[in-house]
Write a protein that holds these residues in place. Structure first.
Motif, PDB file in Angstrom:
ATOM      1  N   SER A 148       0.836  -1.204   0.000  1.00  0.00           N
ATOM      2  CA  SER A 148       0.000   0.000   0.000  1.00  0.00           C
ATOM      3  C   SER A 148       0.869   1.252   0.000  1.00  0.00           C
ATOM      4  N   ALA A 151       3.021   1.348  -3.531  1.00  0.00           N
ATOM      5  CA  ALA A 151       2.271   1.509  -4.779  1.00  0.00           C
ATOM      6  C   ALA A 151       1.046   2.394  -4.633  1.00  0.00           C
ATOM      7  N   SER A 152       0.931   3.131  -3.524  1.00  0.00           N
ATOM      8  CA  SER A 152      -0.277   3.911  -3.296  1.00  0.00           C
ATOM      9  C   SER A 152      -0.356   5.117  -4.216  1.00  0.00           C
ATOM     10  N   GLY A 200       3.355  -0.224  -9.399  1.00  0.00           N
ATOM     11  CA  GLY A 200       2.049   0.236  -9.859  1.00  0.00           C
ATOM     12  C   GLY A 200       1.705  -0.290 -11.236  1.00  0.00           C
ATOM     13  N   ILE A 203       0.667  -3.921 -11.019  1.00  0.00           N
ATOM     14  CA  ILE A 203      -0.675  -4.102 -10.473  1.00  0.00           C
ATOM     15  C   ILE A 203      -1.747  -3.658 -11.458  1.00  0.00           C
ATOM     16  N   LYS A 204      -1.445  -2.620 -12.233  1.00  0.00           N
ATOM     17  CA  LYS A 204      -2.464  -1.988 -13.071  1.00  0.00           C
ATOM     18  C   LYS A 204      -3.154  -2.980 -13.995  1.00  0.00           C
ATOM     19  N   ILE A 209      -5.033  -9.165  -6.683  1.00  0.00           N
ATOM     20  CA  ILE A 209      -3.792  -9.037  -5.930  1.00  0.00           C
ATOM     21  C   ILE A 209      -3.777 -10.111  -4.854  1.00  0.00           C
ATOM     22  N   LEU A 225      -5.571  -1.614   1.000  1.00  0.00           N
ATOM     23  CA  LEU A 225      -5.001  -1.942  -0.307  1.00  0.00           C
ATOM     24  C   LEU A 225      -6.092  -2.145  -1.350  1.00  0.00           C
ATOM     25  N   GLU A 226      -7.161  -2.837  -0.980  1.00  0.00           N
ATOM     26  CA  GLU A 226      -8.252  -3.068  -1.919  1.00  0.00           C
ATOM     27  C   GLU A 226      -8.925  -1.750  -2.307  1.00  0.00           C
ATOM     28  N   GLN A 229      -6.345   0.312  -4.651  1.00  0.00           N
ATOM     29  CA  GLN A 229      -6.070  -0.252  -5.965  1.00  0.00           C
ATOM     30  C   GLN A 229      -7.324  -0.628  -6.747  1.00  0.00           C
ATOM     31  N   LYS A 230      -8.481  -0.648  -6.074  1.00  0.00           N
ATOM     32  CA  LYS A 230      -9.755  -0.949  -6.728  1.00  0.00           C
ATOM     33  C   LYS A 230      -9.715  -2.300  -7.447  1.00  0.00           C
ATOM     34  N   LYS A 231      -9.087  -3.263  -6.788  1.00  0.00           N
ATOM     35  CA  LYS A 231      -9.034  -4.635  -7.286  1.00  0.00           C
ATOM     36  C   LYS A 231      -9.247  -5.579  -6.107  1.00  0.00           C
TER      37      LYS A 231
END
Length: 479
Positions: A148, A151-152, A200, A203-204, A209, A225-226, A229-231
């Motif tokens: 987090s 990669a935030s 990032g 993850i994109k 994840i 984290l969820e 990252q919206k995943k």
């Protein structure tokens, strides 16, 4: 094994070329293979040869796929992982890793069906998987808080700690100051733009994840984290170690003989990671990772001053130039041992004579130390190690050896005081008690296996449909 009606998957594992990544991937591979899924584990041939043996019953399900690591000028031909790579050559290893794109593409092209590819720190694998209609899982082998921070998308967080025009992220389960702490933690790491960008990008273009963590220890961070990252985020559990192999090895029997001579919980185990014992760079012009010579010298004198027994696993990696002080081994003979070869860390930590663990705070080392109830004396050097130390210090699992802000130096007297505090002083009993409490979670094999079960269920229920793209119409694009 799964029942006949259970959907069986073909899962490709493709970790970064470091054993701190390869081994957790391998551990996950064995579990998924035990459920009847076919696993293809891709890496450089030399890395595959150094993995633990595949259990005989899993051989039909788990296939090691050697890939030819491209030769890169300046990179030794024997360098297949970070542990083989001399000082300053990690960027060249990354270049060689990127050169595996065509081989990965050809493997996928020749495979009749692949459902998932599990990867890490790999911005280019997603576009290749998309060409074949393969689902992607980004498996990060450290904890949710670290990823987090690294990669935030902090451009969404303003100076007052507001995220998307509201304080932090809200919700009953998350403290209002969590994202404010996130900003502070990221700032404390200095310039990590390159690592953040690479993470990032990895993850994109992924579908899920996977995190080596559990709700019992970091529910807040997993939710954070969820949200960021919206995943979907799926914890894998902590993957505590087991002792399936080499229990009769000559190396272990020699070490065990020395440990057996010491009383219960009286020995300090010291290990700073075989891959950080010399200067090198995580990526070009980024962060120098090392116990430097002056730090090793002060650490040695600190251990000597403490008066306590210790086992120091000082494995010299490729390119190492550090030396222990002259006369040190002679002066500590009998109560201290410096071991310069490979050492079975988990077995040492499990031995009754070990009372504490002086560690660089790598994720796997932390999990092993806590699993066996050993309080930590922490000497972190980079990225996740620094963040791990901060979290564990807050949880009173151990103490951190402070470094001077101007030059990163450490002090032998401080080392000696902290060692005595954690191993034997009454004032340090809080650390010994707290780590025992946490060890009950980490060492709970039933609990940790439940996380694997839920992950396996997620992969089965969220894999691609039966239709796959035609292989013969897809062309590889290499950046």
């Amino acid at each position: 094994m799964a029942s006949e009606n259970t959907k069986m998957l073909h899962i490709v594992m493709f970790p970064w070329l470091a054993f701190g990544h390869l081994l957790p991937f391998f551990h996950l591979s064995k579990y998924l293979a035990s459920k009847g899924h076919h696993i293809s584990f891709l890496s450089a041939s030399r890395n595959l040869q150094r993995l633990p043996k595949i259990p005989h019953n899993l051989l039909p399900q788990l296939t090691l796929v050697p890939l030819p690591l491209p030769l890169v000028p300046g990179l030794p031909p024997t360098a297949a992982a970070t542990t083989d790579t001399p000082s300053g050559k990690i960027p060249l290893l990354r270049k060689a890793y990127r050169g595996l794109q065509e081989h990965v593409f050809r493997f996928l092209e020749d495979s009749s069906r692949v459902d998932w590819i599990v990867h890490d720190l790999n911005p280019w694998i997603g576009s290749i998987a998309d060409r074949f209609g393969i689902k992607k899982a980004f498996f990060i082998t450290t904890n949710a808080w670290t990823i987090s921070v690294v990669a935030s998308p902090l451009d969404s967080l303003d100076e007052e700690g507001f995220f998307n025009n509201r304080p932090c992220i809200g919700g009953d389960d998350i403290d209002d100051n969590l994202l404010c702490r996130l900003r502070q933690a990221k700032k404390s790491l200095g310039n990590i733009d390159e690592v953040s960008e690479e993470t990032g990008a990895s993850i994109k273009n992924t579908d899920v994840i996977l995190i080596r963590g559990c709700v019992e220890l970091e529910a807040e961070s997993l939710q954070l984290l969820e949200t960021l990252q919206k995943k979907p985020v799926v914890p894998t559990g902590l993957m505590p170690v087991s002792h399936d192999d080499d229990h009769d090895s000559d190396t272990w029997q020699t070490i065990k003989g020395w440990l057996d001579k010491h009383r219960e919980r009286s020995v300090l185990y010291v290990a700073l990671g075989s891959e950080t014992i010399y200067e090198k760079y995580v990526s070009p012009n980024l962060i120098k990772v090392s116990p430097r010579q002056d730090q090793i010298t002060e650490l040695a004198f600190g251990l000597e001053l403490s008066g306590l027994s210790f086992f120091w696993a000082l494995r010299r990696a490729e390119g190492s130039s550090v030396e222990i002080p002259d006369g040190f081994q002679e002066r500590i003979q009998g109560r201290g041992l410096v071991w310069t070869k490979w050492a079975p860390q988990s077995r040492i930590l499990a031995h009754d004579s070990v009372g504490a663990f002086l560690t660089h705070c790598g994720c796997s080392s932390v999990i092993e130390g806590v699993q066996f109830g050993r309080p930590l004396i922490m000497l972190p050097f980079v990225l996740d190690q620094v963040l791990n130390a901060r979290i564990l210090k807050e949880k009173q699992i151990g103490v951190e050896i402070e470094k001077a802000e101007n030059d990163g130096s450490i002090n032998r007297r401080s080392v000696a005081e902290l060692v005595r505090l954690v191993v034997e002083d009454e004032a340090g009993s809080i650390y010994r008690a707290e780590v025992v409490k946490m060890s009950r979670v980490v060492a709970d094999i039933g609990l940790q296996t439940q996380y694997f079960d839920k992950l396996e269920e997620f992969l089965r229920n969220n894999g691609p449909g039966p239709a796959h793209l035609s292989r013969n119409k897809i062309k590889l694009l290499v950046d």
